[in-house]
Scaffold this motif. Structure first.
Motif, mmCIF file in Angstrom:
data_model
loop_
_atom_site.group_PDB
_atom_site.id
_atom_site.type_symbol
_atom_site.label_atom_id
_atom_site.label_comp_id
_atom_site.label_asym_id
_atom_site.label_seq_id
_atom_site.Cartn_x
_atom_site.Cartn_y
_atom_site.Cartn_z
ATOM 1 N N LEU A 120 -10.536 -3.308 -1.617
ATOM 2 C CA LEU A 120 -9.814 -2.697 -2.733
ATOM 3 C C LEU A 120 -10.383 -3.150 -4.077
ATOM 4 O O LEU A 120 -10.446 -2.360 -5.027
ATOM 5 C CB LEU A 120 -8.334 -3.050 -2.648
ATOM 6 C CG LEU A 120 -7.595 -2.497 -1.412
ATOM 7 C CD1 LEU A 120 -6.122 -2.889 -1.445
ATOM 8 C CD2 LEU A 120 -7.753 -0.988 -1.321
ATOM 9 N N ILE A 141 -6.874 4.372 -4.763
ATOM 10 C CA ILE A 141 -6.769 3.035 -4.179
ATOM 11 C C ILE A 141 -5.874 3.060 -2.947
ATOM 12 O O ILE A 141 -6.108 2.333 -1.968
ATOM 13 C CB ILE A 141 -6.260 2.019 -5.231
ATOM 14 C CG1 ILE A 141 -6.842 0.619 -4.950
ATOM 15 C CG2 ILE A 141 -4.771 1.984 -5.312
ATOM 16 C CD1 ILE A 141 -8.311 0.492 -5.182
ATOM 17 N N ALA A 145 -7.181 2.127 0.839
ATOM 18 C CA ALA A 145 -6.498 1.184 1.728
ATOM 19 C C ALA A 145 -6.203 1.822 3.082
ATOM 20 O O ALA A 145 -6.421 1.210 4.141
ATOM 21 C CB ALA A 145 -5.202 0.701 1.081
#
Length: 249
Positions: A120, A141, A145
């Motif tokens: 990340l 993001i 993930a």
């Protein structure tokens, strides 16, 4: 419970420190960022056109975001997670951990968490270099993930199967190549045909739908199903093989 959390915390601290001292981590950060900067040079003419053409803007932004996601996940997992497990097996570090009453599951969980956090961070750096508006950052993001989960599970399995760092290099290459397929889908019809069914194909498709403003439950069904299937495959493979962590070379 408290003892398990203390062990996990100690493992997280150890893995984070080892990662920061590992030269492959430097490479894992530099290469994705360098590739995004190279894309700015290669696509300088389309980028100039994109300023006045929304359709081209969406296409270029999609290419940059898919590249940032695929490079971040692929590089970090293949160059840090798989190598990290193989290095510990090669140096017999795992034997010491097992003798200290640390379970294989705790070792794997710590490595997975550190790898996800690193992915990340690298993804955020790459996003900053894409030039895409920050309004897309939360979605980017979150999808990074989500996409990293099945790849990390597969990386753990390949790390367990690696006898040493040389073997890890051999096993890490297919993971890296598999992760990079979706970034070539917009420019290579051959890649587009299979990209949707790769571990990162689903999340890259979701990114494209978000950019185009066409994300609907119906359109998201297949990409989410593909991602869920890869997570299931990775989880089953890990469940069957993770006990090999307790076997030092």
């Amino acid at each position: 419970m408290a003892a398990s959390l203390r062990k996990l915390g100690a493992l997280l601290d150890k893995d984070a420190r080892d990662l920061l001292k590992n030269p492959t981590m430097v490479v894992a950060v530099i290469l994705p960022a360098a590739m995004i900067l190279l894309y700015h040079f290669v696509y300088r003419e389309p980028l100039a056109v994109a300023d006045g053409d929304p359709a081209v803007r969406v296409l270029i932004d999609g290419l940059f975001l898919a590249s940032a996601l695929c490079l971040s996940v692929g590089m970090v997992v293949s160059m840090t997670l798989i190598y990290g497990i193989a290095e510990e097996k090669e140096k017999h570090t795992l034997r010491t951990l097992m003798l200290a009453n640390v379970s294989a599951g705790q070792v794997a969980l710590a490595k997975g968490i550190v790898c996800l956090a690193t992915t990340l961070v690298v993804g955020a750096l790459c996003f900053a270099l894409t030039g895409v508006g920050w309004g897309m950052f939360p979605a980017f993001i979150a999808l990074t993930a989500l996409g990293a989960v099945p790849v990390i599970l597969l990386g753990l399995v390949l790390g367990l199967a690696s006898r040493d760092q040389m073997t890890a290099g051999l096993y890490g290459t297919p993971i890296l190549l598999l992760c990079l397929v979706p970034m070539f889908a917009p420019i290579a019809p051959e890649a587009e045909a299979v990209a949707a069914y790769t571990p990162l194909g689903g999340v890259c498709e979701l990114l494209r739908l978000l950019l185009e403003g066409s994300l609907t439950p119906e359109a998201a069904a297949l990409p989410l199903a593909v991602t869920a299937a890869w997570i299931a495959v990775g989880a089953v493979a890990f469940k069957l093989l993770y006990r090999r962590l307790a076997q030092d070379n």
